[in-house]
Design an enzyme around this catalytic site. Structure first.
Site, PDB file in Angstrom:
ATOM      1  N   ARG A   1      27.221  -6.817 -34.018  1.00 21.30           N
ATOM      2  CA  ARG A   1      26.767  -8.129 -34.509  1.00 21.30           C
ATOM      3  C   ARG A   1      25.498  -8.597 -33.808  1.00 21.30           C
ATOM      4  O   ARG A   1      24.660  -9.253 -34.423  1.00 21.30           O
ATOM      5  CB  ARG A   1      27.873  -9.162 -34.329  1.00 21.30           C
TER       6      ARG A   1
ATOM      7  N   LYS B   1      47.875  -6.788 -49.435  1.00 20.50           N
ATOM      8  CA  LYS B   1      48.498  -7.775 -50.326  1.00 20.50           C
ATOM      9  C   LYS B   1      47.678  -8.135 -51.554  1.00 20.50           C
ATOM     10  O   LYS B   1      46.475  -8.318 -51.473  1.00 20.50           O
ATOM     11  CB  LYS B   1      48.707  -9.062 -49.547  1.00 20.50           C
TER      12      LYS B   1
ATOM     13  N   GLY C   1      36.811  -6.421 -43.655  1.00 24.48           N
ATOM     14  CA  GLY C   1      37.178  -5.846 -42.372  1.00 24.48           C
ATOM     15  C   GLY C   1      37.644  -4.399 -42.362  1.00 24.48           C
ATOM     16  O   GLY C   1      36.985  -3.533 -41.784  1.00 24.48           O
TER      17      GLY C   1
ATOM     18  N   GLY D   1      35.203 -12.498 -44.883  1.00 22.83           N
ATOM     19  CA  GLY D   1      35.601 -13.673 -45.671  1.00 22.83           C
ATOM     20  C   GLY D   1      34.472 -14.196 -46.533  1.00 22.83           C
ATOM     21  O   GLY D   1      34.670 -14.556 -47.704  1.00 22.83           O
TER      22      GLY D   1
HETATM   23  P1  AMP Z   1      43.829  -6.016 -45.961  1.00 25.60           P
HETATM   24  O1  AMP Z   1      43.564  -6.743 -44.671  1.00 25.60           O
HETATM   25  O2  AMP Z   1      44.589  -6.794 -46.961  1.00 25.60           O
HETATM   26  O3  AMP Z   1      42.586  -5.357 -46.517  1.00 25.60           O
HETATM   27  O4  AMP Z   1      44.847  -4.864 -45.580  1.00 25.60           O
HETATM   28  C1  AMP Z   1      44.551  -3.854 -44.674  1.00 25.60           C
HETATM   29  C2  AMP Z   1      45.830  -3.320 -44.136  1.00 25.60           C
HETATM   30  O5  AMP Z   1      46.650  -2.874 -45.192  1.00 25.60           O
HETATM   31  C3  AMP Z   1      45.635  -2.151 -43.225  1.00 25.60           C
HETATM   32  O6  AMP Z   1      46.075  -2.493 -41.928  1.00 25.60           O
HETATM   33  C4  AMP Z   1      46.509  -1.059 -43.820  1.00 25.60           C
HETATM   34  O7  AMP Z   1      47.255  -0.359 -42.862  1.00 25.60           O
HETATM   35  C5  AMP Z   1      47.453  -1.826 -44.709  1.00 25.60           C
HETATM   36  N1  AMP Z   1      47.952  -1.012 -45.814  1.00 25.60           N
HETATM   37  C6  AMP Z   1      47.234  -0.255 -46.653  1.00 25.60           C
HETATM   38  N2  AMP Z   1      48.029   0.403 -47.509  1.00 25.60           N
HETATM   39  C7  AMP Z   1      49.294   0.094 -47.177  1.00 25.60           C
HETATM   40  C8  AMP Z   1      50.566   0.468 -47.694  1.00 25.60           C
HETATM   41  N3  AMP Z   1      50.676   1.317 -48.712  1.00 25.60           N
HETATM   42  N4  AMP Z   1      51.663  -0.056 -47.120  1.00 25.60           N
HETATM   43  C9  AMP Z   1      51.551  -0.919 -46.094  1.00 25.60           C
HETATM   44  N5  AMP Z   1      50.380  -1.324 -45.566  1.00 25.60           N
HETATM   45  C10 AMP Z   1      49.257  -0.822 -46.099  1.00 25.60           C
END
Ligand code: AMP
Length: 414
Positions: A51, A215, A371, A394
């Site tokens: 950064r 999610k 991220g 974000g």
């Molecule tokens: P996000 O912050 O929503 O982009 O999510 C990233 C996180 O999602 C990472 O830490 C991944 O380990 C987790 N992730 C990705 N695929 C899966 C999965 N199939 N089951 C559980 N966690 C997951």
């Protein structure tokens, strides 16, 4: 001409308000940078200085013009005032080193001592102010606090894309105390906005958006927007199982958000109506434990056994996704395809990174933002093989959701 910024702006108008078009000789410029770098908890040494490096070009341009630089930033999330671990004094020595000149430091960001330090600041010198968030007024967007910051300089420059989605005193409110000719974007901010615009506005088709991560709930707004603009939407990661469940699949113990099944169904229907290809991973790498030590299988993503969970996309999905990616002219990637932090479930994300890099080499424009996908392209060594890696998680998401970014609007709409 007043500009009406609603999430997107004209590039021609935009270039007129970037630092490139100004000569800052003899001026004192206050730059909002994002020096929110990770520090070692015990030694306070900088763990990753990306950064800081990202804003060097802006700082050097001002110094070369013959101006003086006042740097302001936040660091961490201090609760109520000063906290040693969040002091920006920890980054002074390293910033001086990579900048190749002494960076002066002052123990506050407003007040008499700061005014004095600024009065003594000469052309070619750099002064770093203490963490803005030691004053709660910063996050509240307090006008008096913003005015005090503004009083320190002739020119305001925003180079902190990572906080552009916040209407804080230093990121947005401060701009109103400068005339149109005396506020502008730094190079980092300009690059971020230009690359986001290339994807969202000056789009070359086919446009493929790759959305992954844990999610659906975090990505609903961006998905709704993408259904209007993308040709292909590739879904991977934990969020894909909510879609499979919504389609009547058996997903075993995979991640699922039962309260998002309806919205998942509606998104699928909308994509169909709009002729957008919605690609879900046909197969998954499954395991009976959330870790490297379980029993690992490849399963049809609509038919995952009880007691098993999908933790990565399978080989067929890799092939199908790669094909779509290689046919694309514009690519946006946000979110990993699986639990890439664990060695047994990183292959999907790695293969998709490789596909994005190959498509880029064939002439596609690729933007990686958010991220975990940024961490993934860095980890797998692909960061210089894609067109742009965004520094703003974000802020970038909100931009793609079509929201106005206060840090951008404050400079454009005045
Ligand atoms: P996000 O912050 O929503 O982009 O999510 C990233 C996180 O999602 C990472 O830490 C991944 O380990 C987790 N992730 C990705 N695929 C899966 C999965 N199939 N089951 C559980 N966690 C997951």
């Amino acid at each position: 001409m007043p500009l009406n910024f609603q999430g997107h702006l004209s590039l021609t108008n935009f270039y007129m308000i970037t630092i490139d078009n100004f000569n800052l000789s003899g001026k004192k410029a206050i730059i909002r940078v994002d020096f929110n770098v990770p520090l070692d908890k015990e030694t306070f040494e900088i763990i990753d200085d990306t950064r800081i490096k990202s804003s060097l070009k802006t700082i050097i341009k001002i110094l070369n013009d013959g101006g003086a630089v006042i740097l302001m930033s936040h660091l961490g999330r201090p609760k109520t005032g000063y906290e040693e671990k969040y002091s920006l004094k920890h980054i002074v020595a390293h910033t001086s080193k990579i900048l190749g000149r002494d960076v002066k430091f002052v123990n506050d960001c407003i007040g008499t001592e700061v005014k004095e330090a600024v009065a003594n600041l000469k052309s070619g010198e750099v002064l770093l102010l203490e963490n803005l968030r030691f004053h709660p007024e910063e996050e509240k967007g307090d006008e008096y606090f913003a005015k005090e910051l503004a009083s320190l300089a002739d020119v305001y420059i925003n180079d902190a894309f990572g906080t552009a989605h916040r209407a804080h005193a230093s990121t947005a409110i401060i701009a109103k105390y400068f005339s149109k000719e005396n506020k502008m974007f730094g190079f980092l901010m300009a690059n971020e906005i230009t690359s986001a615009e290339k994807v969202m506005k000056n789009t070359q088709h086919p446009f493929t958006a790759i959305i992954g991560g844990a999610k659906v709930s975090d990505k609903i707004l961006i998905l709704e927007k993408l259904v209007d603009v993308a040709d292909n939407i590739i879904i991977g990661g934990g969020m894909s199982y909510t879609f499979f469940k919504a389609m009547g699949g058996d997903i075993g113990n995979s991640l699922c958000e039962p309260d998002r099944l309806d919205i998942a169904k509606k998104l699928l229907e909308k994509a169909k109506r709009k002729n957008v290809r919605f690609l879900l991973p046909s197969d998954s790498i499954t395991s009976d434990v959330f870790g490297n030590e379980g029993v690992i299988n490849i399963a049809d993503s609509m038919d995952i056994k009880n007691g098993f969970m999908g933790l990565d996309i399978g080989p067929v999905a890799v092939e199908e996704f790669t094909k779509a990616i290689l046919q694309s002219k514009t690519i946006l990637w946000n979110g990993p395809m699986g639990v890439f932090e664990m060695r047994n479930f990183r292959n999907g994300t790695m293969k998709i990174a490789e596909a994005v890099a190959n498509a880029t080499q064939q002439g596609a424009y690729s933007l990686v933002g958010g991220g975990d996908s940024v961490a993934a392209v860095n980890q797998f060594g692909f960061s210089d093989k894609v067109s742009y890696v965004s520094t703003g998680g974000g802020a970038l998401l909100e931009y793609f959701e079509g929201k106005e970014l206060p840090g951008v609007a404050a400079i454009i709409n005045s």
